[in-house]
Design an enzyme around this catalytic site. Structure first.
Site, PDB file in Angstrom:
ATOM      1  N   LYS A 106       0.837  -1.124   0.027  1.00 22.96           N
ATOM      2  CA  LYS A 106      -0.048  -0.014  -0.002  1.00 22.96           C
ATOM      3  C   LYS A 106       0.784   1.185   0.030  1.00 22.96           C
ATOM      4  CE  LYS A 106      -2.013   2.100   3.719  1.00 22.96           C
ATOM      5  NZ  LYS A 106      -1.816   3.359   4.116  1.00 22.96           N
ATOM      6  N   ASN A 107       1.810   1.392   0.883  1.00 21.11           N
ATOM      7  CA  ASN A 107       2.497   2.701   1.041  1.00 21.11           C
ATOM      8  C   ASN A 107       3.503   2.754  -0.056  1.00 21.11           C
ATOM      9  OD1 ASN A 107       0.958   3.495   3.245  1.00 21.11           O
ATOM     10  ND2 ASN A 107       2.586   2.810   4.889  1.00 21.11           N
ATOM     11  N   ARG A 136      -3.877  10.095   3.290  1.00 23.18           N
ATOM     12  CA  ARG A 136      -2.719  10.899   3.371  1.00 23.18           C
ATOM     13  C   ARG A 136      -1.817  11.032   2.160  1.00 23.18           C
ATOM     14  NH1 ARG A 136      -1.955  14.158   6.985  1.00 23.18           N
ATOM     15  NH2 ARG A 136       0.262  14.625   7.319  1.00 23.18           N
ATOM     16  N   CYS A 173      -5.493   8.596   8.117  1.00 23.46           N
ATOM     17  CA  CYS A 173      -5.791   7.906   9.627  1.00 23.46           C
ATOM     18  C   CYS A 173      -5.830   8.997  10.493  1.00 23.46           C
ATOM     19  CB  CYS A 173      -5.160   7.008   9.685  1.00 23.46           C
ATOM     20  SG  CYS A 173      -5.393   5.407   8.948  1.00 23.46           S
ATOM     21  N   ARG A 202      -0.496  15.500  12.454  1.00 23.17           N
ATOM     22  CA  ARG A 202       0.489  14.880  11.404  1.00 23.17           C
ATOM     23  C   ARG A 202       0.872  16.243  10.639  1.00 23.17           C
ATOM     24  NH1 ARG A 202      -2.163   9.732   8.857  1.00 23.17           N
ATOM     25  NH2 ARG A 202      -0.003   9.140   8.389  1.00 23.17           N
ATOM     26  N   PRO A 203       1.642  16.909  10.938  1.00 19.83           N
ATOM     27  CA  PRO A 203       2.168  18.288  10.379  1.00 19.83           C
ATOM     28  C   PRO A 203       2.831  17.692   9.085  1.00 19.83           C
ATOM     29  CG  PRO A 203       3.301  17.910  12.209  1.00 19.83           C
ATOM     30  CD  PRO A 203       2.511  16.994  12.290  1.00 19.83           C
ATOM     31  N   ILE A 204       2.756  18.731   8.162  1.00 17.34           N
ATOM     32  CA  ILE A 204       3.785  18.483   6.697  1.00 17.34           C
ATOM     33  C   ILE A 204       4.599  19.708   6.541  1.00 17.34           C
ATOM     34  CG2 ILE A 204       2.090  17.253   5.599  1.00 17.34           C
ATOM     35  CD1 ILE A 204       1.075  19.415   3.733  1.00 17.34           C
ATOM     36  N   ASP A 205       5.090  20.048   7.548  1.00 17.37           N
ATOM     37  CA  ASP A 205       5.959  21.498   7.469  1.00 17.37           C
ATOM     38  C   ASP A 205       7.379  20.892   6.906  1.00 17.37           C
ATOM     39  OD1 ASP A 205       6.112  19.683  10.077  1.00 17.37           O
ATOM     40  OD2 ASP A 205       7.658  20.942  10.826  1.00 17.37           O
ATOM     41  N   ASP A 265       3.283   0.996  12.313  1.00 18.10           N
ATOM     42  CA  ASP A 265       1.942   0.359  11.873  1.00 18.10           C
ATOM     43  C   ASP A 265       1.670  -0.970  12.378  1.00 18.10           C
ATOM     44  OD1 ASP A 265       1.967   2.812  10.171  1.00 18.10           O
ATOM     45  OD2 ASP A 265       2.751   1.779   8.450  1.00 18.10           O
ATOM     46  N   ILE A 310       6.561   7.473  17.188  1.00 15.04           N
ATOM     47  CA  ILE A 310       6.199   8.247  15.889  1.00 15.04           C
ATOM     48  C   ILE A 310       4.740   8.884  16.056  1.00 15.04           C
ATOM     49  CG2 ILE A 310       6.087   7.956  13.394  1.00 15.04           C
ATOM     50  CD1 ILE A 310       8.500   6.707  14.363  1.00 15.04           C
ATOM     51  N   ARG A 367      -8.989   0.322   3.361  1.00 16.75           N
ATOM     52  CA  ARG A 367      -8.172   1.116   2.744  1.00 16.75           C
ATOM     53  C   ARG A 367      -6.757   0.670   2.298  1.00 16.75           C
ATOM     54  NH1 ARG A 367      -7.000   6.196   5.825  1.00 16.75           N
ATOM     55  NH2 ARG A 367      -5.570   6.149   4.401  1.00 16.75           N
TER      56      ARG A 367
HETATM   57  N1  EPU Z   1       6.259  14.878  10.936  1.00 15.99           N
HETATM   58  C1  EPU Z   1       6.411  16.275  11.218  1.00 15.99           C
HETATM   59  N2  EPU Z   1       6.345  17.013  10.159  1.00 15.99           N
HETATM   60  C2  EPU Z   1       6.283  16.572   8.739  1.00 15.99           C
HETATM   61  C3  EPU Z   1       6.203  15.291   8.641  1.00 15.99           C
HETATM   62  C4  EPU Z   1       5.978  14.391   9.646  1.00 15.99           C
HETATM   63  O1  EPU Z   1       6.407  16.600  12.261  1.00 15.99           O
HETATM   64  O2  EPU Z   1       6.344  17.342   7.809  1.00 15.99           O
HETATM   65  C5  EPU Z   1       6.046  13.846  11.971  1.00 15.99           C
HETATM   66  C6  EPU Z   1       4.738  13.018  12.040  1.00 15.99           C
HETATM   67  O3  EPU Z   1       3.777  13.943  12.681  1.00 15.99           O
HETATM   68  C7  EPU Z   1       4.899  11.817  12.693  1.00 15.99           C
HETATM   69  C8  EPU Z   1       6.476  11.508  12.072  1.00 15.99           C
HETATM   70  O4  EPU Z   1       6.973  12.686  11.581  1.00 15.99           O
HETATM   71  O5  EPU Z   1       4.993  12.117  14.045  1.00 15.99           O
HETATM   72  C9  EPU Z   1       6.439  10.462  11.111  1.00 15.99           C
HETATM   73  O6  EPU Z   1       5.583  10.752  10.132  1.00 15.99           O
HETATM   74  P1  EPU Z   1       6.125  10.511   8.641  1.00 15.99           P
HETATM   75  O7  EPU Z   1       6.112  11.572   7.756  1.00 15.99           O
HETATM   76  O8  EPU Z   1       7.417   9.673   8.472  1.00 15.99           O
HETATM   77  O9  EPU Z   1       4.833   9.471   8.175  1.00 15.99           O
HETATM   78  P2  EPU Z   1       3.812   9.610   7.118  1.00 15.99           P
HETATM   79  O10 EPU Z   1       4.817   9.959   5.778  1.00 15.99           O
HETATM   80  O11 EPU Z   1       2.813  10.753   7.340  1.00 15.99           O
HETATM   81  C10 EPU Z   1       3.775   7.201   6.626  1.00 15.99           C
HETATM   82  C11 EPU Z   1       3.142   6.092   6.251  1.00 15.99           C
HETATM   83  C12 EPU Z   1       2.204   5.645   7.433  1.00 15.99           C
HETATM   84  C13 EPU Z   1       3.200   5.305   8.573  1.00 15.99           C
HETATM   85  C14 EPU Z   1       4.421   6.350   8.604  1.00 15.99           C
HETATM   86  C15 EPU Z   1       5.632   6.056   9.642  1.00 15.99           C
HETATM   87  C16 EPU Z   1       1.969   6.304   4.142  1.00 15.99           C
HETATM   88  C17 EPU Z   1       1.161   6.956   3.224  1.00 15.99           C
HETATM   89  N3  EPU Z   1       1.735   6.693   5.208  1.00 15.99           N
HETATM   90  O12 EPU Z   1       3.187   8.248   7.090  1.00 15.99           O
HETATM   91  O13 EPU Z   1       1.481   4.680   7.297  1.00 15.99           O
HETATM   92  O14 EPU Z   1       2.807   5.104   9.835  1.00 15.99           O
HETATM   93  O15 EPU Z   1       5.030   6.658   7.533  1.00 15.99           O
HETATM   94  O16 EPU Z   1       6.121   4.860   8.975  1.00 15.99           O
HETATM   95  O17 EPU Z   1       3.317   6.234   3.438  1.00 15.99           O
HETATM   96  C18 EPU Z   1      -0.493   3.128   7.494  1.00 15.99           C
HETATM   97  O18 EPU Z   1      -0.070   2.499   6.867  1.00 15.99           O
HETATM   98  O19 EPU Z   1      -1.299   2.892   8.416  1.00 15.99           O
HETATM   99  C19 EPU Z   1       0.184   4.623   8.068  1.00 15.99           C
HETATM  100  C20 EPU Z   1      -0.204   5.411   8.739  1.00 15.99           C
END
Ligand code: EPU
Length: 428
Positions: A37-38, A107, A131, A136-139, A319, A341, A411
């Site tokens: 999926k990811n 996401r 989810c 879950r910021p994207i800064d 996960d 995380i 999903r």
């Molecule tokens: N974070 C920030 N700022 C950012 C980005 C992330 O503070 O700009 C923080 C997040 O809030 C979190 C940590 O960094 O605390 C990890 O976030 P990451 O960006 O690594 O996760 P993600 O890309 O949002 C992906 C997977 C998630 C999985 C995480 C960690 C996808 C679509 N999602 O999320 O998958 O838990 O990596 O491995 O690839 C799932 O499949 O159930 C799922 C939630």
């Protein structure tokens, strides 16, 4: 949630939103893991960067893929399915604003930011959903785009990113974020010169995406390490790509087999991707046999409590923390989950407690006191992996478990009901 609100919710859902399990059946046989999926949710948006047709094999049938196909359609990209093969034709792409509610259903829609910014120097879309795991910021994604020369405007839920030109830069991530690593990698493919991402995430999905982009003509080195280098190119061609197996789905079936199996073989697995899980299961007393592409699990009711700390890959995957918690209720002693995380990823614990588990939770931690037999009841999936943990709990429990909001599970899990039924579960 107040009972009356809960009853109202139950009435509002169709039968498709329910999974019913009569627990206590022993699982036996083979189950084949679908593609990841990811990976696929990053690969599909990245196709907007191609100037030719892309063919993907073994695409999982999951809701997130359905939604991404619709979003590609909005960009005038033709997606044709033949079984689990997708042919994606981006040759007549139009860069329209992605102001559609589907963007907020997952996401991974944020990968359109990096991909469209790279290709067109302009993207306007809604913020992503996904989810509810707490903030879950994207800064880090946005800072990365800015370092490449982009300007960002945010108006409520709408994000607009523009760049006159993108120039490669050295970018250090404060946290090894999967999403930020991928998004910056996508935009940097079309930036002039060289971009370096330091403290990059090392997840296998990043290697999978970069190997696909390299087939398309990108110049990415170091994916899977903490330093990724991207030399910008001006065009990407088409390619044919096989997606890697889903390590979280594999882990989910391995845990289910450890909880309720007698002799289950989980096939289409890359064992190196789930070493943190398999070594923890062995520490619990689960008997495993591992081959080059399978893990065979033998049932054992005498399990020991263990502690886990979730970490970026190759650490224990966040996960899999929720699915493993269900198994921990069966282990003798006190298990501890430290979640580094997503500090609020514990909504499954309340549901498991309503089935007879004894779990204490606080921000960032859960403490599982076992063993506690589970009994069936009505429970609610609040997110995808919470749903997976409840399915495992339902298989373990005595009596009938009804999981509401099962759409969360669809999903990310292709044919989960059918796969478990084939192993002998009583599930519909
Ligand atoms: N974070 C920030 N700022 C950012 C980005 C992330 O503070 O700009 C923080 C997040 O809030 C979190 C940590 O960094 O605390 C990890 O976030 P990451 O960006 O690594 O996760 P993600 O890309 O949002 C992906 C997977 C998630 C999985 C995480 C960690 C996808 C679509 N999602 O999320 O998958 O838990 O990596 O491995 O690839 C799932 O499949 O159930 C799922 C939630």
């Amino acid at each position: 949630m107040a009972m009356s609100t809960q009853n109202q919710l139950i009435k509002n859902f169709s039968m498709d939103d329910l999974i019913r399990i009569r627990g206590g059946r022993k699982l036996n046989g083979e189950v084949t893991v679908s593609s990841c999926k990811n990976s696929v949710v990053a690969i599909l948006p990245s196709v907007v960067m191609a100037s030719e047709i892309v063919k993907l094999y073994d695409v999982p049938e999951i809701k997130d893929v359905e939604i991404l196909k619709k979003l590609l359609g909005l960009l005038n990209i033709k997606v044709t399915a033949d079984g689990d093969e997708l042919t994606i034709d981006p040759t007549e792409i139009i860069n329209v604003d992605l102001l559609d509610e589907d963007v907020m259903k997952l996401r991974a829609s944020y990968y359109f930011m990096g991909a469209l910014l790279g290709r067109f120097r302009h993207v306007k879309m809604y913020s992503p959903g996904g989810c509810n795991l707490g903030p879950r910021p994207i800064d880090l994604h946005l800072k990365g785009f800015e370092a490449l020369g982009a300007k960002i405007k945010q108006d409520g839920n709408v994000i607009e990113i523009d760049a006159e030109e993108l120039l490669g830069d050295d970018i250090y991530l404060d946290f090894a974020s999967v999403g930020a690593t991928i998004n910056i990698m996508l935009a940097a493919c079309f930036a002039k010169g060289r971009t370096t991402i330091e403290n990059a995430a090392k997840e296998p999905e990043i290697i999978d995406l970069s190997s696909m982009l390299n087939k398309m003509g990108a110049q990415i080195r170091g994916a899977g390490t903490s330093e990724i280098t991207i030399n910008g190119v001006s065009r990407l061609k088409g390619c044919i790509h096989d997606i890697i197996p889903d390590r979280i789905e594999a882990g989910t079936y391995i845990i289910a087999a450890a909880a309720c199996g007698e002799d289950v073989t989980v096939k289409n697995v890359i064992p190196q991707h789930i070493e943190a899980l398999t070594s923890k299961l062995e520490e619990m007393g689960v008997k495993l046999e591992q081959g080059s592409d399978y893990v065979r699990v033998y049932g054992n009711d005498d399990l020991k409590a263990v502690d886990i700390i979730t970490q970026p890959f190759p650490g224990f995957a966040t996960d899999l923390q929720q699915p493993l918690t269900s198994l921990m209720t069966k282990a003798k002693g006190d298990s501890h989950v430290e979640e580094t995380i997503y500090a609020e990823r514990f909504k499954h614990c309340k549901e498991l407690n309503s089935m007879g588990a004894n779990i204490d939770c606080e921000t960032g931690n859960s403490y599982i006191h076992g063993p506690t037999p589970l009994h069936g009841t009505d429970i609610f999936a609040t997110d995808l992996r919470c749903g997976a943990s409840l399915v495992i709990a339902g298989l373990m429990a005595e009596g009938l478990t009804t999981i509401h909001n099962a759409y969360h599970i669809y999903r990310g899990y292709d044919s989960i009901v059918e796969k478990l039924r084939a192993l002998g579960a009583e599930i519909e």
